[in-house]
Motif scaffolding. Structure first.
Motif: not given
Ligand code: MN
Ligand code: BES
Ligand code: MN
Length: 458
Positions: A88, A121-122, A154-155, A181
């Motif tokens: 991501h 991340d990431d 993703e977050e 990740d």
């Molecule tokens: Mn991540």
């Protein structure tokens, strides 16, 4: 191709690799910030361009109802196994900004670590896959077909990626999913994550009187929603720190003695852990070690709490409302929707008559476990053994990547969680960092995974 050739290529190109990663880290692709839409698109375009430069057959930006997904592939030979890489490009917000030692979107190297939001991340981790691919293309030595799917949400819960995956099963057909990740124990002790937790994330609002009141003229006689919310939250765990929501543990798989012995062999020192965090004691469910809590016990944490007066000085007020965000990390076989329901019913049931309570659920996700007897796991083990001279230890992580469970359900594929970061990278925190060595060694390990996976699949 001898692995030494790859090592040489990585070493000769490391400055370029880092310069490119820095460009990526400069773009503030914060998915939870609706004012960053342009930066999100800029990030996706940059990644697409880098895939093209690295020699993919085609790279595309796939629009979704939210942030775009970058997809790229190189099919060498249909008879070879296919690795689907997921990562991501979106990052967490940077606050509290005043605690950063250097600006979060101006990456810099200190003590051999890359400091920037998203370094571990990431962006740094998925970029290692892009550069592993670059090396394999440049040296004309691909072992597997490769597909890449790099998302931008993703977050914030990967909702649109879920829709994309379900709608593109054929396009995404592969033999394994490879994800970097997560984190490993340390550079001395490589590890492979074999389990991720699920998540239920709740928000609660507690309302007392219809407006803020003078805390002298009304205090005592009228229920204070912050006092009440605090008591309600405190009652969610008992004196042994067990979660008191009825039914919460019903489906939790208890550990076998064998599991516990395995977990205890991981090189982890509670003393060092406390020292690093500057705490005098650890917390948690009585009867379980810290590693057990982190890996395989469900947990409940208040992520934020607010209400009343928090400005300068003292304002005497009995507030009308109090709020909190509460997350629960789930383990196999707990189900996020079920836990969300149990929490909602319980939280409403413990509200005293002085207040009204509204409970809402944010995005959640299911836990995931990867088997360690698969060809893919063996390939990952071999990759670490060849690259690091050490057999990696399987560990369970406390973090969540909800899309992993969906990959299994929709694509029927297990994921290999080839984490390249360290817990001390401070992801989601100020001064997030990613070791330069983790990045470079990671690129090597990824190439070795491709090699060993192809070998074992023969
Ligand atoms: Mn991540
Ligand atoms: N990369 C993390 C997850 C992670 C970190 C797993 C470290 C294992 C070790 C991911 O980006 C993340 O932050 N996930 C969120 C959940 C998501 C739904 C917002 C999390 O775990 O809080
Ligand atoms: Mn994250």
């Amino acid at each position: 191709m001898e692995h030494a050739e790859f090592k040489k290529y990585i070493d000769q190109n490391k400055d370029r690799f880092l310069t490119e990663l820095f460009e990526l880290l400069r773009i503030p692709s914060i998915s939870s910030d609706s004012t960053k839409k342009e930066e999100i698109i800029q990030t996706a375009e940059y990644i697409k361009e880098k895939f093209e430069e690295a020699g993919v057959d085609n790279a595309e930006i796939c629009e979704t109802a939210g942030n775009p997904i970058v997809y790229a592939e190189k099919i060498i030979d249909p008879s070879l196994p296919t690795v689907l890489v997921y990562g991501h490009y979106d990052v967490q917000p940077v606050d509290p900004i005043e605690l950063w030692d250097s600006p979060p979107f101006e990456p810099e190297i200190r003590d051999d670590k890359i400091y920037a939001r998203g370094s571990a991340d990431d962006k740094g981790q998925f970029y290692a896959h892009l550069k592993a691919f670059d090396a394999m293309s440049s040296l004309k030595s691909h072992y597997c077909n490769v597909k890449f799917m790099i998302e931008g949400e993703e977050e914030v819960g990967s909702e649109n990626l879920g829709i994309f995956v379900t709608a593109n099963k054929e396009k995404l057909a592969a033999d394994v999913i490879l994800i970097s990740d997560t984190s490993m124990l340390s550079l001395e002790h490589p590890s492979i994550t074999t389990g991720l937790k699920g998540l239920s994330y709740m928000e609660v609002e507690v309302t007392g009187p219809n407006r803020d009141l003078h805390s002298g003229t009304y205090g005592g006689a009228v229920g204070n929603p912050i006092n009440i919310l605090s008591k309600m939250i405190a009652s969610l765990t008992d004196e042994n720190n067990r979660i008191t929501i009825p039914g919460f543990y019903d489906k939790v798989v208890e550990l076998s003695e064998e599991d516990r012995i395995k977990i205890a062999t991981a090189p982890f020192s509670e003393e060092e852990y406390k020292k690093e965090l500057e705490v005098d004691a650890l917390a948690g469910e009585v009867g379980y070690t810290a590693l057990e809590q982190l890996g395989i016990r469900p947990t409940l944490d208040v992520n934020g709490i607010w209400g009343g007066y928090t400005g300068e000085g003292a304002k005497t007020v009995l507030p009308s409302k109090a709020h909190a965000k509460i997350s629960m990390r789930l383990v196999p076989n707990q189900n996020s929707d079920e836990i969300t329901k149990l929490f909602t019913n319980h939280f409403k049931s413990i509200a005293p008559p002085q207040v009204k309570v509204v409970v809402t659920a944010h995005h959640g996700g299911e836990p995931a476990v990867t088997p360690i007897d698969s060809i893919a796991y063996k390939a990952a083990e071999n990759a670490y053994e060849e690259g690091w001279g050490k057999k990696p230890i399987p560990t369970r992580d406390g973090g969540s990547i909800p899309i992993v469970a969906l990959f299994e359900k929709e694509l029927g594929l297990n994921s290999i969680l080839l984490g390249l970061g360290l817990d001390s990278d401070a992801i989601h925190s100020p001064n997030e960092s990613f070791g330069v060595n983790n990045f470079l060694k990671g690129i090597e390990t990824i190439i070795l995974f491709h090699k060993h996976f192809a070998l074992l699949k023969k």
